[in-house]
Design an enzyme around this catalytic site. Structure first.
Site, mmCIF file in Angstrom:
data_model
loop_
_atom_site.group_PDB
_atom_site.id
_atom_site.type_symbol
_atom_site.label_atom_id
_atom_site.label_comp_id
_atom_site.label_asym_id
_atom_site.label_seq_id
_atom_site.Cartn_x
_atom_site.Cartn_y
_atom_site.Cartn_z
ATOM 1 N N SER A 198 -3.664 7.101 13.475
ATOM 2 C CA SER A 198 -4.051 8.286 12.710
ATOM 3 C C SER A 198 -4.440 9.426 13.641
ATOM 4 O O SER A 198 -4.982 9.203 14.717
ATOM 5 C CB SER A 198 -5.252 7.929 11.819
ATOM 6 O OG SER A 198 -5.825 9.087 11.274
ATOM 7 N N ALA A 199 -4.182 10.624 13.197
ATOM 8 C CA ALA A 199 -4.583 11.822 13.961
ATOM 9 C C ALA A 199 -6.093 11.901 14.084
ATOM 10 O O ALA A 199 -6.614 12.681 14.872
ATOM 11 C CB ALA A 199 -4.065 13.065 13.246
ATOM 12 N N GLY A 210 0.827 -1.214 0.000
ATOM 13 C CA GLY A 210 0.000 0.000 0.000
ATOM 14 C C GLY A 210 0.857 1.259 0.000
ATOM 15 O O GLY A 210 2.093 1.205 -0.080
ATOM 16 N N TYR A 241 -14.201 4.381 10.546
ATOM 17 C CA TYR A 241 -12.768 4.159 10.250
ATOM 18 C C TYR A 241 -11.932 4.673 11.426
ATOM 19 O O TYR A 241 -11.067 3.976 11.952
ATOM 20 C CB TYR A 241 -12.365 4.865 8.958
ATOM 21 C CG TYR A 241 -10.883 5.119 8.887
ATOM 22 C CD1 TYR A 241 -10.363 6.378 9.185
ATOM 23 C CD2 TYR A 241 -9.999 4.091 8.586
ATOM 24 C CE1 TYR A 241 -8.989 6.603 9.174
ATOM 25 C CE2 TYR A 241 -8.637 4.318 8.568
ATOM 26 C CZ TYR A 241 -8.137 5.573 8.871
ATOM 27 O OH TYR A 241 -6.785 5.796 8.867
ATOM 28 N N LYS A 284 -9.343 2.752 14.471
ATOM 29 C CA LYS A 284 -7.990 3.143 14.892
ATOM 30 C C LYS A 284 -7.968 3.358 16.411
ATOM 31 O O LYS A 284 -7.069 2.899 17.119
ATOM 32 C CB LYS A 284 -7.547 4.432 14.185
ATOM 33 C CG LYS A 284 -7.347 4.298 12.692
ATOM 34 C CD LYS A 284 -6.198 3.346 12.350
ATOM 35 C CE LYS A 284 -5.871 3.366 10.879
ATOM 36 N NZ LYS A 284 -4.800 2.414 10.517
ATOM 37 N N LEU A 297 -3.915 -7.462 -1.356
ATOM 38 C CA LEU A 297 -3.990 -6.768 -2.657
ATOM 39 C C LEU A 297 -5.399 -6.236 -2.942
ATOM 40 O O LEU A 297 -5.761 -6.006 -4.113
ATOM 41 C CB LEU A 297 -3.516 -7.702 -3.785
ATOM 42 C CG LEU A 297 -2.082 -8.254 -3.631
ATOM 43 C CD1 LEU A 297 -1.726 -9.151 -4.811
ATOM 44 C CD2 LEU A 297 -1.065 -7.119 -3.504
ATOM 45 N N SER A 298 -6.191 -6.014 -1.888
ATOM 46 C CA SER A 298 -7.549 -5.461 -2.115
ATOM 47 C C SER A 298 -7.475 -3.990 -2.501
ATOM 48 O O SER A 298 -8.411 -3.435 -3.063
ATOM 49 C CB SER A 298 -8.389 -5.606 -0.839
ATOM 50 O OG SER A 298 -7.789 -4.891 0.242
#
Ligand code: WQD
Length: 335
Positions: free
Chosen positions: A124-125, A10, A149, A153, A33-34
């Site tokens: 992630s922020a 990625g 999402y 995290k 590999l999505s």
């Protein structure tokens, strides 16, 4: 000894694999590999002169991870694999929770069985939520997220904090990315969004390439210098080097530690548009559109802790980010 990069074909994972190979680390990649292609492995080899070991598979699949850990001596894991589209996560939240959390739990169980004690996580922020206390510091009271999402995290960070508290041998390093953009100077690896780009820079490069008609600027009535959203954009190569620093740190660490990976500088949407135009001598047509749901006005990092503890600081400029993004878009591998 090898470093396992899940999701290593990625955007962030491939750039990190390159930087690890360049400092003579051995790398194993597992990717379903999505959201990427196996040819990235070939390109990593061309860039570095060394080929990572590659397995196509689902990180949440215990049989896959058994095979990887039984066939390789894995010294540390850098966990990039996961679904990452904010908008999509609102449409199919259960798939996001299943995929992102299961892969983490399978990894932890397999690592435990094979005596692997170092876990570096691509966070992630977004976990800072709608806080308006910028710059964001790692000890900020995370105010919760605005989409599934982000919650994955947040929840994975909690899982890892608890795992580290229960296992005195475990080292967990949580890396909170701000806004990664740019691409490797070779133009051979970069960000390749599926369909219409959600993020600003890939949308801009597609407008520049004539793939999109114009950029919609989501709101110009925010409490910011020019009214458009302010973010902390960091070159993906700087971000990748931050992972090398985190790996080195983890060799002498146990417990759980959080680090922001950003530049500490906030740029508005129009700053980015103008910087891209100037760096590449072209025009980006844009129209002001309504705000995007879930967006916050301003987000940028406090970078002190990463600099002091990891000895890492972003070095590449906004001009570098704009030029490298455009080179990638113009190349054959972004198609
Ligand atoms: C940046 C700015 C938009 C597109 C997201 C995720 C975050 C992380 C990075 C993974 C905002 C504006 C954007 C467009 C625009 N990803 N914009 N027109 O939302 O800060 O962060 O990506 O970890 O988790 O939330 O990034 O690039 O989408 O937006 O005006 O077509 O650009 O409003 O101000 P964001 P972004």
């Amino acid at each position: 000894m090898s470093i396992l990069c899940t999701g290593g074909t990625g955007f962030i994972g491939s750039h990190t694999a390159v930087e690890l190979l360049c400092v003579n680390q051995d790398v194993v990649i597992v990717d379903d590999l999505s959201n990427s292609s196996a040819s990235v492995v070939d390109r990593i080899e061309v860039i570095t002169g060394k080929r990572p070991v590659f397995y196509k598979g689902d990180v949440a699949d215990k049989a896959v991870m058994e095979k990887v850990f039984s066939e390789n001596s894995i010294d540390a894991v850098i966990h990039f694999a996961g679904f990452k589209a904010v908008g999509e996560s609102v449409q199919i939240p259960v798939a996001y929770y299943r995929n992102n959390l299961d892969s983490t739990l399978t990894l932890l169980e397999t690592m435990k069985k094979y005596g692997c004690h170092r876990f570096i996580f691509s966070s992630s922020a977004t976990v800072y939520g709608t806080s308006d206390k910028v710059p964001f510091t790692e000890d900020a009271k995370e105010l919760g997220c605005t989409n599934p999402y982000g919650w994955t995290k947040f929840m994975i960070e909690q899982i890892l904090k608890d795992a580290a508290a229960a296992d005195p041998e475990l080292s967990v390093v949580l890396l909170r990315y701000f806004n990664p953009i740019g691409a490797h100077a070779s133009g051979m690896i970069g960000e390749k969004p599926n369909g219409i780009p959600n993020n600003l820079m890939p949308y801009i490069t597609q407008v520049a390439a004539g793939i999109r008609d114009h950029l919609s600027v989501f709101g110009d009535d925010y409490p910011t210098p020019d009214g458009t959203g302010v973010r902390d954009y960091i070159h993906v190569v700087d971000l990748a080097k931050g992972h090398v620093a985190a790996y080195n740190y983890s060799t002498e660490h146990t417990g759980c530690e959080v680090f922001n990976l950003g530049t500490g500088i906030g740029y508005s949407v129009l700053d980015i548009v103008h910087a891209f135009e100037e760096a590449n001598s072209l025009k980006i047509p844009y129209e002001i559109a309504p705000r995007r749901a879930g967006d916050i006005a301003t987000c940028y990092a406090s970078t002190e802790k990463a600099e002091k503890v990891l000895g890492w600081k972003a070095e590449l400029s906004l001009q570098d980010m704009c030029r490298d993004s455009w080179r990638w878009q113009c190349g054959k591998w972004s198609k």
